[in-house]
Design an enzyme around this catalytic site. Structure first.
Site, mmCIF file in Angstrom:
data_model
loop_
_atom_site.group_PDB
_atom_site.id
_atom_site.type_symbol
_atom_site.label_atom_id
_atom_site.label_comp_id
_atom_site.label_asym_id
_atom_site.label_seq_id
_atom_site.Cartn_x
_atom_site.Cartn_y
_atom_site.Cartn_z
ATOM 1 C CB ALA A 135 35.166 -88.162 -53.833
ATOM 2 C CG ASP A 136 32.302 -92.120 -50.444
ATOM 3 O OD1 ASP A 136 32.201 -92.120 -51.756
ATOM 4 O OD2 ASP A 136 31.368 -92.629 -49.558
#
Length: 209
Positions: free
Chosen positions: A70-71
């Protein structure tokens, strides 16, 4: 609405308020938290997560989209929102990631390599005599002592990686992450809170759709 943004990374957690234009320090009450999480740090109560509760601004076109952190998608979304076209994102934290977004906002993928401190720690942990060193940018490949040689090796490894990867792609190059300021001359734009921006803009786009 006072929108709080949180990014739980591998090494640290970052928080900010997003006023619709830029990030600000968190002061006072927050109406809603949105975030991304790859580390084990805690989240604010009721936090909505990128990828679970709302989609990223970019379209995940990786061969195995479920494996993309997700980063990385948050940073890609932030860069896409700023560039409005093809872009390359160089994130320099625990790991060095270099990701590519196409002209239509598709996340194509990228590379993942050890960050500067991981390189230093690996040399220290897996050799008998090499000391741990704090990462630094070196302009000369000639280290006149052991620490200088390690610093030069790590610095040139990172710089060579970034230059070689960026040369293969078109688009505006964004740098982010704790060690990115050391290499700011390699980027078109240095944006410390790029991932936080990407989380916020992804949520606001989803909410308004």
């Amino acid at each position: 609405m006072r929108l709080g943004v949180v990014d739980v990374g591998n090494s640290r957690t970052k928080r900010a308020l997003f006023d619709g234009t830029r990030l600000r320090p968190v002061r006072g009450c927050v109406d809603l938290w949105v975030g991304a999480r790859v580390g084990k740090g805690p989240l604010p109560r009721g936090c909505l997560l990128l990828g679970r509760d709302f989609p990223p601004l970019v379209r995940n076109s990786a061969l195995r989209p479920e494996t993309v952190g997700a980063d990385r998608l948050a940073q890609a979304s932030g860069a896409w929102a700023r560039a409005g076209g093809a872009c390359v994102i160089v994130s320099m934290g625990t790991a060095i990631t270099i990701d590519v977004v196409g002209a239509r906002g598709e996340f194509k993928g990228g590379l993942i390599a050890p960050g500067l401190r991981l390189m230093s720690r690996a040399l220290h942990d897996h050799t008998a005599l090499l000391p741990a060193v704090e990462p630094a940018r070196r302009r000369s490949a000639l280290g006149r002592h052991t620490r200088g040689a390690i610093e030069a090796g790590i610095s040139f490894a990172a710089e060579g990686l970034i230059r070689a990867a960026v040369a293969q792609h078109r688009g505006r190059v964004f740098g982010t992450g704790g060690d990115a300021p050391l290499f700011r001359d390699l980027f078109d734009e240095l944006v410390p809170g790029l991932g936080l921006e990407g989380i916020a803009r992804s949520y606001l786009c989803w909410r308004s759709s």
